[in-house]
Design an enzyme around this catalytic site. Structure first.
Site, PDB file in Angstrom:
ATOM      1  N   TYR A   1     -30.952  12.569   6.305  1.00 43.85           N
ATOM      2  CA  TYR A   1     -29.950  12.763   7.355  1.00 43.85           C
ATOM      3  C   TYR A   1     -29.832  11.515   8.219  1.00 43.85           C
ATOM      4  O   TYR A   1     -30.846  10.830   8.463  1.00 43.85           O
ATOM      5  CB  TYR A   1     -30.347  13.918   8.280  1.00 43.85           C
TER       6      TYR A   1
ATOM      7  N   TYR B   1     -34.442  17.832  -0.194  1.00 41.81           N
ATOM      8  CA  TYR B   1     -35.415  17.016   0.541  1.00 41.81           C
ATOM      9  C   TYR B   1     -36.641  17.846   0.891  1.00 41.81           C
ATOM     10  O   TYR B   1     -36.571  19.056   1.055  1.00 41.81           O
ATOM     11  CB  TYR B   1     -34.775  16.418   1.808  1.00 41.81           C
TER      12      TYR B   1
ATOM     13  N   ARG C   1     -36.199  21.718   0.639  1.00 45.63           N
ATOM     14  CA  ARG C   1     -34.921  22.400   0.836  1.00 45.63           C
ATOM     15  C   ARG C   1     -34.056  22.202  -0.404  1.00 45.63           C
ATOM     16  O   ARG C   1     -33.897  21.083  -0.885  1.00 45.63           O
ATOM     17  CB  ARG C   1     -34.151  21.819   2.042  1.00 45.63           C
TER      18      ARG C   1
ATOM     19  N   HIS D   1     -27.992  21.637   0.199  1.00 42.78           N
ATOM     20  CA  HIS D   1     -27.254  22.556   1.071  1.00 42.78           C
ATOM     21  C   HIS D   1     -26.392  21.789   2.050  1.00 42.78           C
ATOM     22  O   HIS D   1     -26.668  20.632   2.376  1.00 42.78           O
ATOM     23  CB  HIS D   1     -28.211  23.476   1.842  1.00 42.78           C
TER      24      HIS D   1
ATOM     25  N   HIS E   1     -24.770  22.435   5.925  1.00 48.08           N
ATOM     26  CA  HIS E   1     -24.762  23.292   7.121  1.00 48.08           C
ATOM     27  C   HIS E   1     -23.316  23.501   7.576  1.00 48.08           C
ATOM     28  O   HIS E   1     -22.532  22.550   7.581  1.00 48.08           O
ATOM     29  CB  HIS E   1     -25.540  22.629   8.254  1.00 48.08           C
TER      30      HIS E   1
HETATM   31 FE   LIG Z   1     -30.642  20.691   6.279  1.00 48.63          FE
END
Ligand SMILES: [Fe+3]
Lengths: 242, 199
Positions: free
Chosen positions: A108, A147, A157, A160, A162
């Protein structure tokens, strides 16, 4: 018979458990005491509205919006599209849909994300759009990478995106996540597993949509979102017992 | 077999996660170049009618730690109790704000206009209040609550009246700390747990 009565009470059975030790952070962040129930009022039945004037032309193009069109982000090009509906199955028009995600490597653009996958200089990871008159929306983006995250010894995770949706009333406010069909990490993920009903979790898994994919350009994934509806008002607006 | 109801179910919620700010408040994370204009930067514009107030507080987890990563949204009417879009509503009040706990101190500040009273469908009046919605990592479904005010008459408010354990009413009431200044802390669990709403 207009459905402008109170919001239909939330069916908490479709939602994740607030307290779930498999997702450790919930242990100190979930209320212990029952929530207070009451019919919604104007405070929950009204909500902010947003206009096209507040949005930029590239806001729903995450491949280009970070560089303002100068250079495309790295990754598998995808279109995420679908409809925002209410519980009566009707499209929710002109509502704000916002998304954020990791880059193709699973990183991110956030100062607290120290994952060793590199930042993509051409990818910000945020987009937004308004639904059209029928409740349709779409984003052009790249498929985010999976990740690892600090929870149990080796938790990852699944891929995905959000998603945040407003609807037309503050009581409809919803944040969720879209997963991708076929990802083997979905059944291993403690955050996905906060939803105890597998059929409800499956509703967050977007199918590959070849019919809406563009040859030699992008794959499409379809993701519909249902927001709370309103009660029909035939017997509303009257003092009790009348 | 019975007839079909033809109703859909709401989409399940998932946590907003630790990086919610890059999507909803990009400037907060230094990603301001993402959008020309962020939504929800202030619930009022210059010239809003009524008393301008500032509410400061923190969101505490069950250990008493002021969370650094909470994101809050607020929604309220203008000083006359009219929501944006309603007849006669103050055009300088958007009513909606997004704000975050400070990454260093865990403290948030909401600067807004004090809201007016709003009636329920059955005519009963609600005391002035601001609706809040709180999301963060570890919160699997956004939490609704309300800010009421210590210096208003809250005695007949229908929602506050439904709280059986009277000491818990205090968790929804902002304490006056100065002229136009209030303190409102949110406790997710444990001693003084805030009353959260299923509305
Ligand atoms: Fe996330």
């Amino acid at each position: 018979m207009l459905d402008d009565g109170p919001l239909i009470p939330r069916n908490r059975a479709v939602h994740p458990l607030p307290y779930d030790p498999g997702y450790k952070t919930t242990v100190t962040r979930s209320p212990n005491l029952p929530l207070l129930s009451m019919d919604s009022s104007a405070s929950e039945e009204t909500g902010p509205t947003f206009g096209h004037g507040q949005l930029g032309a590239m806001d729903n193009n995450l491949i280009l919006n970070w560089t303002r069109g100068a250079a495309p982000a790295i990754g598998e090009r995808i279109v995420m599209h679908g409809r925002v509906l209410d519980e009566r199955g009707r499209g929710v028009p002109h509502t704000l849909v916002e998304i954020w995600q990791a880059n193709a490597g699973g990183r991110y653009r956030h100062k607290k994300d120290g994952y060793l996958a590199p930042l993509d200089p051409n990818f910000g990871g945020a987009g937004r759009t308004l639904t059209d008159a029928q409740g349709n929306y779409q984003f052009l983006t790249i498929r985010p990478g999976a990740y690892p995250w600090p929870n149990r010894g080796n938790d990852w995770r699944p891929m995905h995106i959000h998603i945040s949706v407003f609807g037309h009333s503050f009581g409809q406010r919803l944040i969720t996540q879209m997963y991708f069909e076929g990802d083997p990490l979905i059944p291993l993920c403690p955050i996905a597993a906060t939803i105890k009903d597998r059929a409800q979790l499956d509703r967050l898994v977007a199918p590959l949509d070849m019919a809406n994919s563009k040859p030699l350009d992008y794959l499409a994934y379809k993701f519909d979102i249902v927001l709370r509806g309103r009660r029909q008002s035939m017997f509303e607006n009257k003092p009790e017992g009348m | 077999m019975v007839q079909q109801l033809d109703m859909l179910q709401e989409t399940p919620s998932q946590t907003a996660g630790p990086y919610v700010h890059i999507g909803l408040m990009p400037t907060y994370t230094g990603n301001g170049q993402n959008f020309d204009q962020e939504v929800g930067q202030s619930p009022i514009e210059d010239g809003a009618e009524g008393q301008i107030i500032e509410i400061t507080g923190s969101v505490y987890d069950g250990t008493g730690w002021a969370m650094r990563d909470a994101l809050i949204e607020s929604w309220q009417p203008d000083a006359q109790g009219r929501f944006p879009g309603q007849d006669g509503a103050d055009p300088k009040v958007t009513g909606y704000c997004r704000f975050a706990a400070d990454a260093e101190s865990g403290e948030f500040t909401l600067r807004t206009v004090k809201p007016g009273t709003v009636a329920l469908r059955d005519g009963r009046m609600q005391a002035p209040h601001i609706s809040l919605w709180i999301v963060a990592r570890g919160i699997n479904i956004g939490l609704h609550t309300r800010i009421y005010f210590e210096d208003e008459d809250n005695s007949a408010d229908p929602l506050l009246a439904r709280i059986e354990q009277r000491p818990r009413v205090e968790t929804l009431i902002a304490k006056k700390t100065g002229a136009g200044q209030y303190r409102f802390d949110i406790r997710l669990q444990g001693d003084g747990e805030t009353v959260f709403l299923d509305i």
